[in-house]
Write a protein that holds these residues in place. Structure first.
Motif, PDB file in Angstrom:
ATOM      1  N   VAL A   9     -19.830  25.910   8.743  1.00 46.19           N
ATOM      2  CA  VAL A   9     -19.194  24.596   8.771  1.00 46.19           C
ATOM      3  C   VAL A   9     -19.147  24.044  10.194  1.00 46.19           C
ATOM      4  O   VAL A   9     -19.295  22.833  10.402  1.00 46.19           O
ATOM      5  CB  VAL A   9     -17.807  24.627   8.092  1.00 46.19           C
ATOM      6  CG1 VAL A   9     -16.788  25.367   8.927  1.00 46.19           C
ATOM      7  CG2 VAL A   9     -17.330  23.227   7.781  1.00 46.19           C
ATOM      8  N   GLU A  13     -20.591  20.425  11.368  1.00 46.01           N
ATOM      9  CA  GLU A  13     -19.818  19.396  12.069  1.00 46.01           C
ATOM     10  C   GLU A  13     -20.544  18.909  13.313  1.00 46.01           C
ATOM     11  O   GLU A  13     -20.523  17.718  13.620  1.00 46.01           O
ATOM     12  CB  GLU A  13     -18.424  19.910  12.404  1.00 46.01           C
ATOM     13  CG  GLU A  13     -17.528  19.994  11.197  1.00 46.01           C
ATOM     14  CD  GLU A  13     -16.115  20.441  11.518  1.00 46.01           C
ATOM     15  OE1 GLU A  13     -15.832  20.811  12.677  1.00 46.01           O
ATOM     16  OE2 GLU A  13     -15.286  20.408  10.595  1.00 46.01           O
ATOM     17  N   LYS A  72     -11.885  16.814   4.781  1.00 43.34           N
ATOM     18  CA  LYS A  72     -12.076  18.224   4.439  1.00 43.34           C
ATOM     19  C   LYS A  72     -11.827  18.382   2.946  1.00 43.34           C
ATOM     20  O   LYS A  72     -10.840  17.863   2.426  1.00 43.34           O
ATOM     21  CB  LYS A  72     -11.087  19.108   5.207  1.00 43.34           C
ATOM     22  CG  LYS A  72     -11.332  19.143   6.689  1.00 43.34           C
ATOM     23  CD  LYS A  72     -10.293  20.016   7.373  1.00 43.34           C
ATOM     24  CE  LYS A  72     -10.497  20.027   8.870  1.00 43.34           C
ATOM     25  NZ  LYS A  72      -9.483  20.872   9.543  1.00 43.34           N
ATOM     26  N   ARG A  77     -11.143  24.332   2.262  1.00 47.82           N
ATOM     27  CA  ARG A  77     -11.441  23.300   3.249  1.00 47.82           C
ATOM     28  C   ARG A  77     -12.764  23.548   3.976  1.00 47.82           C
ATOM     29  O   ARG A  77     -12.981  23.074   5.067  1.00 47.82           O
ATOM     30  CB  ARG A  77     -10.320  23.153   4.283  1.00 47.82           C
ATOM     31  CG  ARG A  77      -8.930  23.018   3.710  1.00 47.82           C
ATOM     32  CD  ARG A  77      -8.730  21.663   3.035  1.00 47.82           C
ATOM     33  NE  ARG A  77      -7.316  21.367   2.914  1.00 47.82           N
ATOM     34  CZ  ARG A  77      -6.636  21.451   1.785  1.00 47.82           C
ATOM     35  NH1 ARG A  77      -7.219  21.833   0.688  1.00 47.82           N
ATOM     36  NH2 ARG A  77      -5.368  21.137   1.759  1.00 47.82           N
ATOM     37  N   ARG A  80     -17.105  19.346   3.556  1.00 54.70           N
ATOM     38  CA  ARG A  80     -16.895  18.112   4.286  1.00 54.70           C
ATOM     39  C   ARG A  80     -17.533  16.981   3.481  1.00 54.70           C
ATOM     40  O   ARG A  80     -18.725  17.032   3.187  1.00 54.70           O
ATOM     41  CB  ARG A  80     -17.530  18.170   5.683  1.00 54.70           C
ATOM     42  CG  ARG A  80     -17.054  19.328   6.571  1.00 54.70           C
ATOM     43  CD  ARG A  80     -15.605  19.110   6.979  1.00 54.70           C
ATOM     44  NE  ARG A  80     -15.119  20.097   7.928  1.00 54.70           N
ATOM     45  CZ  ARG A  80     -14.431  21.171   7.590  1.00 54.70           C
ATOM     46  NH1 ARG A  80     -14.158  21.451   6.334  1.00 54.70           N
ATOM     47  NH2 ARG A  80     -13.988  21.999   8.524  1.00 54.70           N
ATOM     48  N   TRP A  99     -12.667  15.137  10.978  1.00 52.17           N
ATOM     49  CA  TRP A  99     -12.593  15.594   9.589  1.00 52.17           C
ATOM     50  C   TRP A  99     -11.130  15.750   9.222  1.00 52.17           C
ATOM     51  O   TRP A  99     -10.439  16.634   9.696  1.00 52.17           O
ATOM     52  CB  TRP A  99     -13.397  16.889   9.405  1.00 52.17           C
ATOM     53  CG  TRP A  99     -14.848  16.635   9.650  1.00 52.17           C
ATOM     54  CD1 TRP A  99     -15.528  16.849  10.811  1.00 52.17           C
ATOM     55  CD2 TRP A  99     -15.772  16.033   8.748  1.00 52.17           C
ATOM     56  NE1 TRP A  99     -16.827  16.435  10.679  1.00 52.17           N
ATOM     57  CE2 TRP A  99     -17.013  15.930   9.414  1.00 52.17           C
ATOM     58  CE3 TRP A  99     -15.692  15.567   7.430  1.00 52.17           C
ATOM     59  CZ2 TRP A  99     -18.146  15.395   8.824  1.00 52.17           C
ATOM     60  CZ3 TRP A  99     -16.825  15.032   6.851  1.00 52.17           C
ATOM     61  CH2 TRP A  99     -18.033  14.947   7.528  1.00 52.17           C
ATOM     62  N   ASN A 101      -7.425  16.067   7.287  1.00 53.15           N
ATOM     63  CA  ASN A 101      -6.684  16.910   6.366  1.00 53.15           C
ATOM     64  C   ASN A 101      -6.452  16.094   5.091  1.00 53.15           C
ATOM     65  O   ASN A 101      -5.955  14.971   5.155  1.00 53.15           O
ATOM     66  CB  ASN A 101      -5.359  17.292   7.018  1.00 53.15           C
ATOM     67  CG  ASN A 101      -4.495  18.146   6.140  1.00 53.15           C
ATOM     68  OD1 ASN A 101      -4.520  18.068   4.919  1.00 53.15           O
ATOM     69  ND2 ASN A 101      -3.700  18.978   6.772  1.00 53.15           N
ATOM     70  N   THR A 133      -9.441  20.698  -4.037  1.00 60.58           N
ATOM     71  CA  THR A 133      -8.668  20.295  -2.866  1.00 60.58           C
ATOM     72  C   THR A 133      -7.251  19.870  -3.264  1.00 60.58           C
ATOM     73  O   THR A 133      -6.358  19.841  -2.431  1.00 60.58           O
ATOM     74  CB  THR A 133      -9.404  19.148  -2.134  1.00 60.58           C
ATOM     75  OG1 THR A 133     -10.730  19.588  -1.838  1.00 60.58           O
ATOM     76  CG2 THR A 133      -8.726  18.758  -0.847  1.00 60.58           C
TER      77      THR A 133
END
Length: 191
Positions: A9, A13, A72, A77, A80, A99, A101, A133
């Motif tokens: 991840v 990013e 996220k 999490r 993305r 990114w 929360n 999520t």
């Protein structure tokens, strides 16, 4: 081996940051360990998002609709995504990194695009990722089928309620959104 992520991840990013900096309009997503490119929206797609923003500003001034905001997603999490719209209380993302929360998110919105990945991305992967999520409502405006789908009540990583109505109907967005959406105008933005 098929379920192994294509990259870490953190590497994703950095790649997404470089794509943003290049300014080519490329938006990269990373869902279930797979790299994906979000297509540049066409004019009708943009108009649908603006239509939703206007509705929420007028009807729910306590909320903001954040278009194209990085989020996220997934149970841990690790994913993305860049939903077409995020509905959350005003100032929910103040001080957050690129990114965001997802905890304050009440609803995510996706509008289908006319590309080969829409079915997999918007109808399969994203409902699963958003439910995992814990996002209460996922609104999918499906321009191919000319219908609106409302996914709600995430339980154990899946949405336990799905409502499907054709464009032109009154769509009830359940709690915590608590809003009725007249979808008649959506008929104008279909090919």
């Amino acid at each position: 081996m098929a379920d192994r992520p294509q990259m870490l991840v953190e590497d994703f990013e950095e790649l997404a940051r470089l794509a943003r900096r290049a300014g080519e309009g490329i938006k990269l997503e990373f869902i279930y360990g797979k790299l994906g490119a979000k297509p540049v929206p066409d004019g009708d797609h943009v108009e649908i998002i603006q239509w939703l923003i206007r509705h929420f500003i007028l009807s729910r001034p306590d909320l903001s609709m954040y278009p194209g905001t990085e989020l996220k997603v997934e149970a841990y999490r690790g994913g993305r995504a860049i939903p077409d719209g995020i509905l959350a209380p005003i100032r929910s993302f103040t001080g957050q990194p690129v990114w965001k929360n997802p905890d304050p998110v009440l609803m995510v919105v996706e509008v289908t695009s006319f590309d080969s990945d829409t079915d997999r991305r918007d109808r399969v992967e994203k409902p699963r990722a958003y439910a995992e999520t814990g996002i209460p409502v996922y609104l999918l405006i499906d321009r191919d089928a000319c219908e609106v789908l409302v996914y709600s009540r995430p339980v154990h990583g899946v949405y336990s309620s799905i409502s499907r109505l054709p464009f032109g109907e009154q769509v009830e967005l359940p709690a915590p959104v608590d809003f009725t959406l007249d979808t008649e105008p959506l008929k104008e933005w279909v090919r």
